[in-house]
Write a protein that holds these residues in place. Sequence first.
Motif, PDB file in Angstrom:
ATOM      1  N   GLN A 186       0.821  -1.206   0.000  1.00 45.31           N
ATOM      2  CA  GLN A 186       0.000   0.000   0.000  1.00 45.31           C
ATOM      3  C   GLN A 186       0.856   1.258   0.000  1.00 45.31           C
ATOM      4  O   GLN A 186       1.924   1.301   0.604  1.00 45.31           O
ATOM      5  CB  GLN A 186      -0.918   0.023   1.219  1.00 45.31           C
ATOM      6  CG  GLN A 186      -2.148  -0.843   1.085  1.00 45.31           C
ATOM      7  CD  GLN A 186      -3.197  -0.475   2.129  1.00 45.31           C
ATOM      8  OE1 GLN A 186      -2.883  -0.136   3.254  1.00 45.31           O
ATOM      9  NE2 GLN A 186      -4.463  -0.533   1.734  1.00 45.31           N
ATOM     10  N   ASN A 243      -0.338   2.662  -9.474  1.00 46.14           N
ATOM     11  CA  ASN A 243      -1.538   2.441  -8.674  1.00 46.14           C
ATOM     12  C   ASN A 243      -2.314   1.306  -9.326  1.00 46.14           C
ATOM     13  O   ASN A 243      -2.949   1.483 -10.363  1.00 46.14           O
ATOM     14  CB  ASN A 243      -2.379   3.723  -8.627  1.00 46.14           C
ATOM     15  CG  ASN A 243      -3.601   3.600  -7.732  1.00 46.14           C
ATOM     16  OD1 ASN A 243      -4.062   2.498  -7.449  1.00 46.14           O
ATOM     17  ND2 ASN A 243      -4.151   4.727  -7.306  1.00 46.14           N
ATOM     18  N   THR A 244      -2.259   0.121  -8.737  1.00 48.38           N
ATOM     19  CA  THR A 244      -2.897  -1.043  -9.354  1.00 48.38           C
ATOM     20  C   THR A 244      -4.418  -1.010  -9.227  1.00 48.38           C
ATOM     21  O   THR A 244      -5.106  -1.829  -9.838  1.00 48.38           O
ATOM     22  CB  THR A 244      -2.360  -2.343  -8.735  1.00 48.38           C
ATOM     23  OG1 THR A 244      -2.544  -2.309  -7.312  1.00 48.38           O
ATOM     24  CG2 THR A 244      -0.869  -2.505  -9.032  1.00 48.38           C
ATOM     25  N   ASP A 245      -4.935  -0.045  -8.460  1.00 49.99           N
ATOM     26  CA  ASP A 245      -6.388   0.108  -8.359  1.00 49.99           C
ATOM     27  C   ASP A 245      -6.982   0.821  -9.572  1.00 49.99           C
ATOM     28  O   ASP A 245      -8.144   0.620  -9.918  1.00 49.99           O
ATOM     29  CB  ASP A 245      -6.763   0.882  -7.093  1.00 49.99           C
ATOM     30  CG  ASP A 245      -6.416   0.112  -5.826  1.00 49.99           C
ATOM     31  OD1 ASP A 245      -6.408  -1.133  -5.873  1.00 49.99           O
ATOM     32  OD2 ASP A 245      -6.145   0.763  -4.798  1.00 49.99           O
ATOM     33  N   ASN A 246      -6.148   1.694 -10.222  1.00 48.12           N
ATOM     34  CA  ASN A 246      -6.668   2.431 -11.382  1.00 48.12           C
ATOM     35  C   ASN A 246      -5.734   2.425 -12.589  1.00 48.12           C
ATOM     36  O   ASN A 246      -6.071   2.990 -13.639  1.00 48.12           O
ATOM     37  CB  ASN A 246      -6.998   3.880 -10.993  1.00 48.12           C
ATOM     38  CG  ASN A 246      -5.782   4.638 -10.468  1.00 48.12           C
ATOM     39  OD1 ASN A 246      -4.638   4.276 -10.725  1.00 48.12           O
ATOM     40  ND2 ASN A 246      -6.037   5.701  -9.722  1.00 48.12           N
ATOM     41  N   ALA A 248      -3.626   3.423  -1.309  1.00 48.93           N
ATOM     42  CA  ALA A 248      -3.944   2.684  -2.536  1.00 48.93           C
ATOM     43  C   ALA A 248      -2.993   1.514  -2.673  1.00 48.93           C
ATOM     44  O   ALA A 248      -1.869   1.526  -2.145  1.00 48.93           O
ATOM     45  CB  ALA A 248      -3.831   3.599  -3.758  1.00 48.93           C
ATOM     46  N   ASN A 249      -3.427   0.487  -3.371  1.00 52.49           N
ATOM     47  CA  ASN A 249      -2.564  -0.646  -3.676  1.00 52.49           C
ATOM     48  C   ASN A 249      -1.631  -0.252  -4.807  1.00 52.49           C
ATOM     49  O   ASN A 249      -2.080   0.254  -5.848  1.00 52.49           O
ATOM     50  CB  ASN A 249      -3.401  -1.861  -4.074  1.00 52.49           C
ATOM     51  CG  ASN A 249      -4.276  -2.348  -2.938  1.00 52.49           C
ATOM     52  OD1 ASN A 249      -3.801  -2.575  -1.832  1.00 52.49           O
ATOM     53  ND2 ASN A 249      -5.578  -2.488  -3.192  1.00 52.49           N
ATOM     54  N   THR A 272      -8.410   8.553  -1.907  1.00 51.05           N
ATOM     55  CA  THR A 272      -8.671   7.352  -1.115  1.00 51.05           C
ATOM     56  C   THR A 272      -7.832   7.272   0.160  1.00 51.05           C
ATOM     57  O   THR A 272      -8.112   6.459   1.035  1.00 51.05           O
ATOM     58  CB  THR A 272      -8.416   6.096  -1.962  1.00 51.05           C
ATOM     59  OG1 THR A 272      -7.074   6.152  -2.484  1.00 51.05           O
ATOM     60  CG2 THR A 272      -9.397   6.027  -3.125  1.00 51.05           C
TER      61      THR A 272
END
Length: 279
Positions: free
Chosen positions: A103, A144-147, A185-186, A182
């Motif tokens: 994170q 950012n692996t979330d987006n 983030a991951n 957020t």
Amino acid sequence: MNSIQKIAALILLSSIIVGCSSSPSEPEKTPTTPPLSQSDRYQEERYDIKNDVAPDQPMSVEHIEEAIPQYEAYSLGGNKNYTVRGQRYQIIKDPKGFKEKGQASWYGKKFHGHLTSNGEVYDMYSMSAAHKQLPLPSYVKVTNTDNGKSTVVRVNDRGPFHPGRIIDLSFAAATKLDVIKTGTANVEIEVITVEKPTSQVKKQALPQFQIQVASSQHKDRVETLAQDLGQKLSVASYVNSEDNIHRVILGPFDDYALTQKTLEQVKLLGYSSAFVRKN
């Protein structure tokens, strides 16, 4: 006051200091949390703001480019093994090919203007970051692996010291990756290694950098500022005029470390929106 009275007074003063440092208002620590060392306590008390926050009126970071990887010798400060809250951290000697998943968090106004672990001034509008073990400075690609968004940052600080978090991003970097929205983030991080240039590499082949300090429609003011900064900082300066907008430019520089050092000096003079651009 005789010697015995002086000693008694010192003992009384010491007991008062100890009593203050362990006052009931201090947050209780669980048995599994090591007591704060003198260094840790200093780190917690050195900042004006108790909890970190975003700037009150953040400026746009759209014009701020990602960090440009370049060979830099590791700093004299911030590259020794160290201990925080009882945890021992060893600096990675050879970070080539280093990757890590975890994170990301961010840090901003609380630390803005204070020294980083390698002795530079932290600027929340720079594309920088903190890592617990990478040598300082290092260049890291953060995704950012979330987006799916990614950018490059320059690691010049230590942290974050929270379980699961692997990197602390500057306010600017976190904004570009949408981590501000957020909080965390991951991410996946990957070190970008730049080999030391050989003596055969010509100076002309090195990347060129400039610092844009300010812009205005008043050419005379801009010219005066350019001359003043050039003399104060002992660097080349000039005015770039286009579409009736006049910009104060410092440089060019072919050393990214010197560019960053000059940028810090410019910001300390009050020009917080100054930024580095590639020539």
